[in-house]
Design a protein around this motif. Structure first.
Motif, PDB file in Angstrom:
ATOM      1  N   GLU A 124       0.820  -1.213   0.000  1.00 20.29           N
ATOM      2  CA  GLU A 124       0.000   0.000   0.000  1.00 20.29           C
ATOM      3  C   GLU A 124       0.854   1.263   0.000  1.00 20.29           C
ATOM      4  O   GLU A 124       0.364   2.351   0.257  1.00 20.29           O
ATOM      5  CB  GLU A 124      -0.921   0.007   1.236  1.00 20.29           C
ATOM      6  CG  GLU A 124      -1.830  -1.206   1.349  1.00 20.29           C
ATOM      7  CD  GLU A 124      -2.802  -1.307   0.188  1.00 20.29           C
ATOM      8  OE1 GLU A 124      -3.101  -0.263  -0.413  1.00 20.29           O
ATOM      9  OE2 GLU A 124      -3.248  -2.413  -0.126  1.00 20.29           O
ATOM     10  N   GLY A 125       2.153   1.143  -0.258  1.00 24.38           N
ATOM     11  CA  GLY A 125       3.019   2.306  -0.272  1.00 24.38           C
ATOM     12  C   GLY A 125       3.695   2.533   1.059  1.00 24.38           C
ATOM     13  O   GLY A 125       3.570   1.734   1.985  1.00 24.38           O
ATOM     14  N   ARG A 126       4.424   3.638   1.158  1.00 25.09           N
ATOM     15  CA  ARG A 126       5.206   3.917   2.360  1.00 25.09           C
ATOM     16  C   ARG A 126       4.553   4.963   3.259  1.00 25.09           C
ATOM     17  O   ARG A 126       5.100   5.315   4.293  1.00 25.09           O
ATOM     18  CB  ARG A 126       6.609   4.369   1.973  1.00 25.09           C
ATOM     19  CG  ARG A 126       6.696   5.739   1.374  1.00 25.09           C
ATOM     20  CD  ARG A 126       8.132   6.145   1.100  1.00 25.09           C
ATOM     21  NE  ARG A 126       8.619   5.618  -0.160  1.00 25.09           N
ATOM     22  CZ  ARG A 126       9.887   5.605  -0.512  1.00 25.09           C
ATOM     23  NH1 ARG A 126      10.792   6.079   0.306  1.00 25.09           N
ATOM     24  NH2 ARG A 126      10.270   5.113  -1.668  1.00 25.09           N
ATOM     25  N   ASP A 127       3.393   5.480   2.884  1.00 24.23           N
ATOM     26  CA  ASP A 127       2.761   6.530   3.663  1.00 24.23           C
ATOM     27  C   ASP A 127       2.109   5.989   4.932  1.00 24.23           C
ATOM     28  O   ASP A 127       1.761   4.806   5.031  1.00 24.23           O
ATOM     29  CB  ASP A 127       1.691   7.247   2.832  1.00 24.23           C
ATOM     30  CG  ASP A 127       2.301   8.065   1.711  1.00 24.23           C
ATOM     31  OD1 ASP A 127       3.474   8.456   1.846  1.00 24.23           O
ATOM     32  OD2 ASP A 127       1.612   8.293   0.700  1.00 24.23           O
ATOM     33  N   THR A 128       1.895   6.883   5.898  1.00 24.37           N
ATOM     34  CA  THR A 128       1.136   6.543   7.095  1.00 24.37           C
ATOM     35  C   THR A 128      -0.275   6.140   6.692  1.00 24.37           C
ATOM     36  O   THR A 128      -0.910   6.794   5.867  1.00 24.37           O
ATOM     37  CB  THR A 128       1.076   7.761   8.041  1.00 24.37           C
ATOM     38  OG1 THR A 128       2.400   8.175   8.347  1.00 24.37           O
ATOM     39  CG2 THR A 128       0.341   7.423   9.322  1.00 24.37           C
ATOM     40  N   GLN A 129      -0.771   5.040   7.267  1.00 19.22           N
ATOM     41  CA  GLN A 129      -2.095   4.548   6.908  1.00 19.22           C
ATOM     42  C   GLN A 129      -2.867   4.151   8.148  1.00 19.22           C
ATOM     43  O   GLN A 129      -2.288   3.728   9.145  1.00 19.22           O
ATOM     44  CB  GLN A 129      -1.981   3.344   5.973  1.00 19.22           C
ATOM     45  CG  GLN A 129      -1.364   3.702   4.641  1.00 19.22           C
ATOM     46  CD  GLN A 129      -1.044   2.480   3.812  1.00 19.22           C
ATOM     47  OE1 GLN A 129      -1.939   1.707   3.524  1.00 19.22           O
ATOM     48  NE2 GLN A 129       0.202   2.307   3.459  1.00 19.22           N
ATOM     49  N   LEU A 130      -4.188   4.262   8.059  1.00 16.79           N
ATOM     50  CA  LEU A 130      -5.062   3.893   9.155  1.00 16.79           C
ATOM     51  C   LEU A 130      -5.908   2.703   8.739  1.00 16.79           C
ATOM     52  O   LEU A 130      -6.573   2.739   7.703  1.00 16.79           O
ATOM     53  CB  LEU A 130      -5.971   5.062   9.546  1.00 16.79           C
ATOM     54  CG  LEU A 130      -6.847   4.775  10.768  1.00 16.79           C
ATOM     55  CD1 LEU A 130      -6.044   4.953  12.044  1.00 16.79           C
ATOM     56  CD2 LEU A 130      -8.071   5.675  10.786  1.00 16.79           C
ATOM     57  N   LEU A 131      -5.878   1.648   9.545  1.00 16.62           N
ATOM     58  CA  LEU A 131      -6.700   0.468   9.314  1.00 16.62           C
ATOM     59  C   LEU A 131      -7.729   0.384  10.438  1.00 16.62           C
ATOM     60  O   LEU A 131      -7.387   0.543  11.610  1.00 16.62           O
ATOM     61  CB  LEU A 131      -5.839  -0.802   9.305  1.00 16.62           C
ATOM     62  CG  LEU A 131      -4.599  -0.778   8.396  1.00 16.62           C
ATOM     63  CD1 LEU A 131      -3.823  -2.078   8.539  1.00 16.62           C
ATOM     64  CD2 LEU A 131      -4.999  -0.545   6.946  1.00 16.62           C
ATOM     65  N   THR A 132      -8.986   0.132  10.080  1.00 13.98           N
ATOM     66  CA  THR A 132     -10.063   0.166  11.072  1.00 13.98           C
ATOM     67  C   THR A 132     -10.846  -1.130  11.054  1.00 13.98           C
ATOM     68  O   THR A 132     -11.118  -1.700   9.992  1.00 13.98           O
ATOM     69  CB  THR A 132     -11.011   1.350  10.801  1.00 13.98           C
ATOM     70  OG1 THR A 132     -10.265   2.566  10.848  1.00 13.98           O
ATOM     71  CG2 THR A 132     -12.104   1.426  11.849  1.00 13.98           C
ATOM     72  N   SER A 133     -11.213  -1.601  12.248  1.00 12.61           N
ATOM     73  CA  SER A 133     -12.095  -2.755  12.400  1.00 12.61           C
ATOM     74  C   SER A 133     -13.413  -2.263  12.975  1.00 12.61           C
ATOM     75  O   SER A 133     -13.515  -2.041  14.197  1.00 12.61           O
ATOM     76  CB  SER A 133     -11.475  -3.798  13.333  1.00 12.61           C
ATOM     77  OG  SER A 133     -12.423  -4.816  13.641  1.00 12.61           O
ATOM     78  N   PRO A 134     -14.435  -2.046  12.138  1.00 14.27           N
ATOM     79  CA  PRO A 134     -15.719  -1.571  12.658  1.00 14.27           C
ATOM     80  C   PRO A 134     -16.324  -2.513  13.703  1.00 14.27           C
ATOM     81  O   PRO A 134     -16.916  -2.065  14.675  1.00 14.27           O
ATOM     82  CB  PRO A 134     -16.604  -1.499  11.402  1.00 14.27           C
ATOM     83  CG  PRO A 134     -15.634  -1.353  10.275  1.00 14.27           C
ATOM     84  CD  PRO A 134     -14.448  -2.172  10.671  1.00 14.27           C
ATOM     85  N   GLN A 135     -16.135  -3.826  13.507  1.00 14.78           N
ATOM     86  CA  GLN A 135     -16.760  -4.773  14.432  1.00 14.78           C
ATOM     87  C   GLN A 135     -16.134  -4.734  15.821  1.00 14.78           C
ATOM     88  O   GLN A 135     -16.808  -5.014  16.813  1.00 14.78           O
ATOM     89  CB  GLN A 135     -16.666  -6.191  13.868  1.00 14.78           C
ATOM     90  CG  GLN A 135     -15.249  -6.758  13.821  1.00 14.78           C
ATOM     91  CD  GLN A 135     -15.174  -8.122  13.163  1.00 14.78           C
ATOM     92  OE1 GLN A 135     -15.793  -8.333  12.129  1.00 14.78           O
ATOM     93  NE2 GLN A 135     -14.450  -9.045  13.756  1.00 14.78           N
ATOM     94  N   ASP A 136     -14.860  -4.364  15.904  1.00 15.28           N
ATOM     95  CA  ASP A 136     -14.195  -4.336  17.202  1.00 15.28           C
ATOM     96  C   ASP A 136     -13.972  -2.922  17.727  1.00 15.28           C
ATOM     97  O   ASP A 136     -13.466  -2.747  18.844  1.00 15.28           O
ATOM     98  CB  ASP A 136     -12.838  -5.057  17.116  1.00 15.28           C
ATOM     99  CG  ASP A 136     -12.987  -6.559  16.910  1.00 15.28           C
ATOM    100  OD1 ASP A 136     -13.977  -7.115  17.420  1.00 15.28           O
ATOM    101  OD2 ASP A 136     -12.120  -7.151  16.237  1.00 15.28           O
ATOM    102  N   GLY A 137     -14.326  -1.896  16.914  1.00 20.17           N
ATOM    103  CA  GLY A 137     -14.148  -0.528  17.356  1.00 20.17           C
ATOM    104  C   GLY A 137     -12.706  -0.179  17.649  1.00 20.17           C
ATOM    105  O   GLY A 137     -12.404   0.489  18.644  1.00 20.17           O
ATOM    106  N   ILE A 138     -11.802  -0.645  16.781  1.00 19.04           N
ATOM    107  CA  ILE A 138     -10.375  -0.423  17.004  1.00 19.04           C
ATOM    108  C   ILE A 138      -9.713  -0.016  15.701  1.00 19.04           C
ATOM    109  O   ILE A 138     -10.164  -0.402  14.611  1.00 19.04           O
ATOM    110  CB  ILE A 138      -9.720  -1.696  17.588  1.00 19.04           C
ATOM    111  CG1 ILE A 138      -8.392  -1.360  18.262  1.00 19.04           C
ATOM    112  CG2 ILE A 138      -9.534  -2.766  16.518  1.00 19.04           C
ATOM    113  CD1 ILE A 138      -7.900  -2.455  19.159  1.00 19.04           C
ATOM    114  N   SER A 139      -8.662   0.798  15.792  1.00 16.92           N
ATOM    115  CA  SER A 139      -7.933   1.245  14.607  1.00 16.92           C
ATOM    116  C   SER A 139      -6.442   1.030  14.810  1.00 16.92           C
ATOM    117  O   SER A 139      -5.937   1.109  15.939  1.00 16.92           O
ATOM    118  CB  SER A 139      -8.205   2.726  14.318  1.00 16.92           C
ATOM    119  OG  SER A 139      -9.577   2.944  14.036  1.00 16.92           O
ATOM    120  N   LEU A 140      -5.748   0.764  13.704  1.00 17.05           N
ATOM    121  CA  LEU A 140      -4.294   0.608  13.717  1.00 17.05           C
ATOM    122  C   LEU A 140      -3.690   1.701  12.851  1.00 17.05           C
ATOM    123  O   LEU A 140      -3.978   1.787  11.654  1.00 17.05           O
ATOM    124  CB  LEU A 140      -3.878  -0.767  13.168  1.00 17.05           C
ATOM    125  CG  LEU A 140      -4.492  -1.997  13.851  1.00 17.05           C
ATOM    126  CD1 LEU A 140      -3.976  -3.269  13.171  1.00 17.05           C
ATOM    127  CD2 LEU A 140      -4.181  -2.022  15.335  1.00 17.05           C
TER     128      LEU A 140
END
Length: 573
Positions: free
Chosen positions: A151-167
């Motif tokens: 996905e490239g070298r940029d800062t990225q946000l990954l989200t799990s709607p079911q667990d209410g958590i983001s990476l």
């Protein structure tokens, strides 16, 4: 080793402490390795080659290698401490959220104390054995893609709607130092609930395109977490607050308040953490190859224009195509710069040879729906382009070679500028000597790039010196060098050693027209060597430039491309 070599040994350890002086060590070892005129280098040390000057005995060579290995270990230790400190200072202690340093297989190499406390249980767990457990399978797969740079070298946000958590994920530049720091691929912050700073209403409104009233409510929800209390603080009815909440959730396609708060706080944090993109900052695109490696490329000019492939020099520092951006657009050209494996964020592959890039180029062309584009290769990109053209005759419709580097059978030791002459001489004596000195040298270039390029220019022609004496071009070169070495600089040394071997392909199999330009004052690749290469190529139009050196690309690139694109393509095209 004899006492007479004490000065050389001392120079080795001095360079370990001060790698910026590595060219002096290169010079000293090159002189030490000279053999009598016309004598044959020992088999097993390198390919047979004739080099000028007293041949050191095998035992002395092994002794020198032993000292170099010790010096490299010492330098690497200091290198590791410096890189570790830089990474930790930038990431480890500045943010109060759970933070993980991940290796290639998502193993947790290091974590901060907060992570060990907060991630003892829940949807993301850090187990006692250092493994990472992620309940949401899609979230784990997304993290794996980020970790391999798909996905490239940029800062990225990954989200799990079911667990209410983001990476929040940040790919990091690979260290060449030994130890665990060299294994770190991605730094991850685990964001959930109230573990992040509350975003302002203005930020929420700009990020999510919601109304001013909705942004004020969402701001308070992120801050206090309670809809009733938020409505009271805003002095609005609870029914109005529910209506606004429902509207925001509908706009963001979210089904719960917990998910909404996590999503809002995570995305706002990314906006705060992301460095603003400079106007001249080009974007590195990626595609995942069939074997799972990532191949990256840059695009310049007209996105809908005529596609032209290009390969940059060894070291990935030239040219900066943003210089030609307006000209590309005027000419209706879509320039596609392919980043070779090991450079940028294209996945490094051990033992990668010049012949191996053809299938990667073919995959990229199919991905971009491009058929038989022209290929214009500069410097170290030349051998890759030649091999691809010979092995895959339907890949390009024409081939351009500007100041291209050569295989070992065309290199002429006595016609090279000092740094390359010394490097070649040491490599031919024993490749291990070159790799060890190179490991010290790479650190020197990283710590003092301006000094290196000034030393490089010192032994070159006036036209090449002018390039590095130009502050703008020097700054662009240094910037591209640092970007190209995002995964470390080992590929540069490996490519150099590949030039000491034959290409391993029959160049007579190339069927497309070839345009080859070379400077007659080139101190890296002699004009005679370039002419020898041209004699081996079919369908070639060779042209030399009396006043030009190796780095003539900024002055002649536009003329070179113009003439290349006007070549007559073969009848079968």
């Amino acid at each position: 080793m004899k006492n007479g070599n004490d000065a050389l040994i001392g120079k080795i350890y001095e360079t370990a402490l001060s790698p910026g002086d590595w060219v002096e060590l290169l010079d000293t070892i090159a002189g030490w390795t000279e053999v009598e005129e016309g004598s044959l280098i020992e088999q097993g040390a390198a390919e047979s080659a004739l080099v000028p000057g007293p041949a050191p005995r095998r035992a002395e060579v092994e002794g020198l290698i032993s000292h170099l290995e010790r010096a490299v270990r010492s330098s690497s230790y200091m290198h590791a401490l410096e890189d570790r400190t830089n990474v930790l200072n930038a990431m480890y202690n500045q943010m109060p959220w759970p933070m993980l340093m991940l290796g290639e297989q998502l193993q947790v190499l290091e974590s901060n104390p907060v992570a060990q406390q907060v991630l003892a249980d829940g949807p993301v767990q850090l187990r006692a054995n250092g493994t990472l457990s992620i309940a949401d399978r899609e979230l784990k797969q997304a993290l794996e893609r980020v970790n391999r740079l798909a996905e490239g070298r940029d800062t990225q946000l990954l989200t799990s709607p079911q667990d209410g958590i983001s990476l929040l994920c940040l790919p990091v530049q690979k260290s060449d130092a030994p130890g665990s720091i060299a294994q770190v691929r991605t730094i991850v912050w685990v964001l959930a609930g109230h573990s992040v700073v509350t975003p302002s209403p203005e930020m929420l409104r700009s990020v999510f395109s919601i109304t001013e009233a909705e942004s004020r409510l969402l701001h308070l929800l992120c801050k206090v977490g309670n809809l009733q209390q938020s409505s009271q603080l805003l002095n609005i009815k609870i029914s109005t607050a529910r209506s606004q909440l429902k509207s925001v959730m509908g706009k963001l396609n979210i089904t719960s308040q917990v998910q909404l708060v996590s999503h809002a706080m995570g995305h706002a944090l990314v906006q705060a953490a992301r460095l603003p993109r400079l106007q001249d900052e080009d974007e590195e695109h990626t595609v995942t190859l069939a074997d799972g490696r990532v191949l990256s490329w840059y695009e310049y000019g007209d996105p809908k224009g005529r596609p032209v492939l290009t390969l940059e020099n060894q070291g990935a520092s030239m040219p900066d195509h943003t210089v030609f951006e307006d000209w590309y657009r005027e000419r209706g050209l879509r320039m596609i710069l392919i980043v070779r494996p090991g450079y940028g964020i294209s996945t490094y592959k051990p033992n990668y040879q010049f012949q191996d890039l053809g299938p990667d180029i073919q995959f990229l062309c199919e991905h971009l729906h491009i058929r038989k584009p022209p290929m214009a290769a500069y410097c170290g990109g030349g051998p890759y382009a030649l091999c691809a053209a010979a092995l895959y005759p339907e890949l390009f419709d024409r081939l351009g070679l500007l100041s291209t580097t050569l295989a070992g059978d065309h290199l002429e030791l006595d016609k090279l500028e000092p740094i390359h002459r010394m490097s070649l001489q040491i490599s031919r004596r024993d490749p291990r000597l070159f790799m060890l000195v190179g490991r010290l040298g790479v650190r020197g270039v990283q710590k003092a790039p301006e000094r290196f390029y000034k030393m490089l220019a010192r032994g070159m022609s006036a036209s090449d010196q002018a390039v590095f004496n130009n502050p703008d071009l020097l700054a662009r070169t240094i910037k591209r060098t640092r970007r190209g070495h995002f995964q470390g600089a080992r590929i540069m040394m490996e490519e150099y050693l590949n030039h000491l071997k034959p290409l391993g392909v029959d160049l007579k199999q190339i069927t497309v027209p070839i345009l080859q330009w070379h400077g007659e004052t080139d101190g890296i690749i002699s004009i005679d060597g370039a002419r020898h290469l041209a004699a081996d190529l079919p369908n070639v139009q060779f042209r030399s430039f009396p006043e030009q050196g190796h780095f003539m690309i900024y002055e002649l690139w536009q003329d070179f491309l113009t003439e290349l694109l006007e070549l007559d393509a073969p009848a079968s095209a």
